[in-house]
Design an enzyme around this catalytic site. Sequence first.
Site, PDB file in Angstrom:
ATOM      1  N   THR A  68       0.922  -1.214  -0.630  1.00 46.18           N
ATOM      2  CA  THR A  68       0.533  -0.256  -0.077  1.00 46.18           C
ATOM      3  C   THR A  68       1.017   1.460  -0.465  1.00 46.18           C
ATOM      4  O   THR A  68       1.886   1.056   0.475  1.00 46.18           O
ATOM      5  CB  THR A  68      -1.585  -0.456   1.162  1.00 46.18           C
ATOM      6  OG1 THR A  68      -1.604   1.246   0.986  1.00 46.18           O
ATOM      7  CG2 THR A  68      -0.078   0.195   2.610  1.00 46.18           C
ATOM      8  N   GLY A  69       0.475   2.322  -0.536  1.00 48.36           N
ATOM      9  CA  GLY A  69       1.284   3.898  -0.517  1.00 48.36           C
ATOM     10  C   GLY A  69       0.338   4.717   0.550  1.00 48.36           C
ATOM     11  O   GLY A  69       0.967   5.573   0.821  1.00 48.36           O
ATOM     12  N   ASN A  70      -0.351   3.630   1.356  1.00 46.29           N
ATOM     13  CA  ASN A  70      -1.062   4.607   2.336  1.00 46.29           C
ATOM     14  C   ASN A  70      -0.246   3.857   3.909  1.00 46.29           C
ATOM     15  O   ASN A  70      -1.064   3.211   4.438  1.00 46.29           O
ATOM     16  CB  ASN A  70      -2.647   4.193   2.203  1.00 46.29           C
ATOM     17  CG  ASN A  70      -3.099   4.736   3.504  1.00 46.29           C
ATOM     18  OD1 ASN A  70      -2.880   6.157   4.500  1.00 46.29           O
ATOM     19  ND2 ASN A  70      -4.221   5.745   3.199  1.00 46.29           N
TER      20      ASN A  70
ATOM     21  N   LYS B  75      -2.889   3.469   6.351  1.00 48.56           N
ATOM     22  CA  LYS B  75      -3.642   1.940   5.706  1.00 48.56           C
ATOM     23  C   LYS B  75      -2.991   0.372   7.106  1.00 48.56           C
ATOM     24  O   LYS B  75      -2.600  -0.113   7.635  1.00 48.56           O
ATOM     25  CB  LYS B  75      -3.819   1.231   4.783  1.00 48.56           C
ATOM     26  CG  LYS B  75      -5.192   2.261   4.605  1.00 48.56           C
ATOM     27  CD  LYS B  75      -5.319   1.688   2.914  1.00 48.56           C
ATOM     28  CE  LYS B  75      -5.864   0.870   2.616  1.00 48.56           C
ATOM     29  NZ  LYS B  75      -5.640   0.993   0.835  1.00 48.56           N
TER      30      LYS B  75
ATOM     31  N   GLU C 265      -4.398   0.616 -10.137  1.00 45.46           N
ATOM     32  CA  GLU C 265      -5.506   0.283  -9.535  1.00 45.46           C
ATOM     33  C   GLU C 265      -5.842   0.288 -11.280  1.00 45.46           C
ATOM     34  O   GLU C 265      -6.642   1.085 -11.737  1.00 45.46           O
ATOM     35  CB  GLU C 265      -6.331   1.347  -8.333  1.00 45.46           C
ATOM     36  CG  GLU C 265      -7.083   1.302  -7.816  1.00 45.46           C
ATOM     37  CD  GLU C 265      -6.874   2.448  -7.043  1.00 45.46           C
ATOM     38  OE1 GLU C 265      -8.512   2.657  -6.802  1.00 45.46           O
ATOM     39  OE2 GLU C 265      -6.874   1.751  -5.915  1.00 45.46           O
TER      40      GLU C 265
ATOM     41  N   ASP D 270      -8.128  -3.106  -0.598  1.00 41.46           N
ATOM     42  CA  ASP D 270      -8.982  -1.799  -0.563  1.00 41.46           C
ATOM     43  C   ASP D 270      -9.956  -1.399  -0.485  1.00 41.46           C
ATOM     44  O   ASP D 270     -11.078  -2.441  -0.217  1.00 41.46           O
ATOM     45  CB  ASP D 270      -9.306  -1.721  -2.770  1.00 41.46           C
ATOM     46  CG  ASP D 270      -9.426  -0.720  -3.414  1.00 41.46           C
ATOM     47  OD1 ASP D 270      -7.929   0.271  -3.951  1.00 41.46           O
ATOM     48  OD2 ASP D 270     -10.247  -0.881  -4.003  1.00 41.46           O
ATOM     49  N   SER D 271     -10.290   0.227  -0.639  1.00 42.00           N
ATOM     50  CA  SER D 271     -11.799  -0.001   0.022  1.00 42.00           C
ATOM     51  C   SER D 271     -12.407   1.222   0.018  1.00 42.00           C
ATOM     52  O   SER D 271     -11.301   1.972  -1.489  1.00 42.00           O
ATOM     53  CB  SER D 271     -10.995   0.898   2.068  1.00 42.00           C
ATOM     54  OG  SER D 271      -9.655   1.333   1.837  1.00 42.00           O
TER      55      SER D 271
ATOM     56  N   PHE E 167      -8.487   9.658   8.661  1.00 39.64           N
ATOM     57  CA  PHE E 167      -6.903   9.659   7.602  1.00 39.64           C
ATOM     58  C   PHE E 167      -8.778   9.847   6.472  1.00 39.64           C
ATOM     59  O   PHE E 167      -9.765   9.330   6.991  1.00 39.64           O
ATOM     60  CB  PHE E 167      -6.453   9.064   6.934  1.00 39.64           C
ATOM     61  CG  PHE E 167      -6.651   7.628   6.590  1.00 39.64           C
ATOM     62  CD1 PHE E 167      -6.479   6.201   8.095  1.00 39.64           C
ATOM     63  CD2 PHE E 167      -6.958   7.114   5.577  1.00 39.64           C
ATOM     64  CE1 PHE E 167      -7.136   5.323   7.374  1.00 39.64           C
ATOM     65  CE2 PHE E 167      -7.108   5.679   5.203  1.00 39.64           C
ATOM     66  CZ  PHE E 167      -7.444   5.060   6.183  1.00 39.64           C
TER      67      PHE E 167
ATOM     68  N   HIS F 278     -14.232  -1.145   8.908  1.00 40.94           N
ATOM     69  CA  HIS F 278     -14.196  -2.054   7.866  1.00 40.94           C
ATOM     70  C   HIS F 278     -12.692  -2.648   7.135  1.00 40.94           C
ATOM     71  O   HIS F 278     -13.338  -4.304   7.124  1.00 40.94           O
ATOM     72  CB  HIS F 278     -14.551  -0.984   6.335  1.00 40.94           C
ATOM     73  CG  HIS F 278     -14.171  -0.067   5.648  1.00 40.94           C
ATOM     74  ND1 HIS F 278     -13.945   0.850   7.472  1.00 40.94           N
ATOM     75  CD2 HIS F 278     -13.040   0.608   5.110  1.00 40.94           C
ATOM     76  CE1 HIS F 278     -12.873   1.779   6.573  1.00 40.94           C
ATOM     77  NE2 HIS F 278     -12.216   1.681   6.088  1.00 40.94           N
TER      78      HIS F 278
HETATM   79  P1  ITT Z   1      -3.734   1.812  -1.612  1.00 42.02           P
HETATM   80  O1  ITT Z   1      -4.475   2.235  -2.386  1.00 42.02           O
HETATM   81  O2  ITT Z   1      -2.033   2.217  -1.988  1.00 42.02           O
HETATM   82  O3  ITT Z   1      -3.619   1.165  -0.182  1.00 42.02           O
HETATM   83  P2  ITT Z   1      -5.249   4.049  -0.971  1.00 42.02           P
HETATM   84  O4  ITT Z   1      -4.711   5.251   0.316  1.00 42.02           O
HETATM   85  O5  ITT Z   1      -5.349   5.014  -2.824  1.00 42.02           O
HETATM   86  O6  ITT Z   1      -4.311   3.251  -0.574  1.00 42.02           O
HETATM   87  P3  ITT Z   1      -7.661   3.055  -1.256  1.00 42.02           P
HETATM   88  O7  ITT Z   1      -7.745   2.940  -2.945  1.00 42.02           O
HETATM   89  O8  ITT Z   1      -8.311   1.555  -0.509  1.00 42.02           O
HETATM   90  O9  ITT Z   1      -6.399   3.268  -0.438  1.00 42.02           O
HETATM   91  O10 ITT Z   1      -8.589   3.702   0.017  1.00 42.02           O
HETATM   92  C1  ITT Z   1      -9.750   4.578  -1.098  1.00 42.02           C
HETATM   93  C2  ITT Z   1     -10.370   5.962  -0.608  1.00 42.02           C
HETATM   94  O11 ITT Z   1     -10.732   5.837   0.768  1.00 42.02           O
HETATM   95  C3  ITT Z   1      -9.075   6.990  -0.286  1.00 42.02           C
HETATM   96  O12 ITT Z   1      -9.631   8.105  -0.718  1.00 42.02           O
HETATM   97  C4  ITT Z   1      -8.719   6.355   1.254  1.00 42.02           C
HETATM   98  O13 ITT Z   1      -8.201   7.503   1.817  1.00 42.02           O
HETATM   99  C5  ITT Z   1     -10.116   6.203   1.759  1.00 42.02           C
HETATM  100  N1  ITT Z   1     -10.671   5.312   2.740  1.00 42.02           N
HETATM  101  C6  ITT Z   1     -10.152   4.119   3.166  1.00 42.02           C
HETATM  102  N2  ITT Z   1     -10.018   3.744   3.965  1.00 42.02           N
HETATM  103  C7  ITT Z   1     -10.432   4.465   4.637  1.00 42.02           C
HETATM  104  C8  ITT Z   1     -10.705   4.479   6.294  1.00 42.02           C
HETATM  105  O14 ITT Z   1     -10.562   4.099   6.863  1.00 42.02           O
HETATM  106  N3  ITT Z   1     -11.277   5.706   6.508  1.00 42.02           N
HETATM  107  C9  ITT Z   1     -11.437   7.353   5.787  1.00 42.02           C
HETATM  108  N4  ITT Z   1     -11.231   6.761   4.363  1.00 42.02           N
HETATM  109  C10 ITT Z   1     -10.587   5.809   4.493  1.00 42.02           C
END
Ligand code: ITT
Length: 197
Positions: free
Chosen positions: A7-9, A12, A41, A76-77, A151, A180
């Site tokens: 992940t880049g986040n 997470k 993606e 992925d969320s 975040f 989630h």
């Molecule tokens: P990676 O794909 O690199 O893992 P990302 O931040 O792009 O990192 P996602 O595509 O899974 O992660 O996330 C989609 C969006 O949903 C993104 O804008 C996140 O900040 C947000 N998001 C995911 N989980 C969240 C959470 O627990 N609380 C708030 N926002 C969330």
Amino acid sequence: MRVLFATGNQNKVTEASGILSPLGFVVEQLLIGGQVPDLVEPQAEGIEEIAISKLEQAVSLIMGTEFENEALLVEDSGLFIYSLSGFPGPYSSFVQETIGLSGVLSLMSGEKDRGAEFRAVAALSFQGNIMTSTGICRGSISEKISGDSGFGYDPIFIPEETNGRTCAQLSPDEKSLISHRSFALKGVSELLNLPSK
Ligand code: ITT
């Protein structure tokens, strides 16, 4: 057992570590040559498809490296708003980066049905097997931005269980009890612990 999270986040990674370390896993961000690998993606309809595609890309990247035999995780969320037919859903990252939280609140202006859910699909690869698990956190979209922890969409999402507090007004432990991400990650960790047939 070590789990490498592609992940880049960094948020997470921190949350996944808080969720999985009490279950005996050490979560580390996957870095190849010191860099976060660039995973494409796909423009897919569902977050499960996106998670699996990214996991397959990450698996091919670690082939032949020191990480080849380790557990690899992608998650992925997205935020799914019922009155917007599930938007932003798979486009959640793009929407956050473009119109941002205030843009989402503007789209919801005057809307009485504020119901929404966060969904996460965790996809884990270990010893040639791929396992997936989905987690859902139901709630609603707030009227205004509140709180400064967490975040992403946390400052505008109120889970059902928190008496009106947004996720950004919860401690990390409170968020992890209901998130989630927590349900999805616990799901894959249970699959990982199943005795092999
Ligand atoms: P990676 O794909 O690199 O893992 P990302 O931040 O792009 O990192 P996602 O595509 O899974 O992660 O996330 C989609 C969006 O949903 C993104 O804008 C996140 O900040 C947000 N998001 C995911 N989980 C969240 C959470 O627990 N609380 C708030 N926002 C969330």
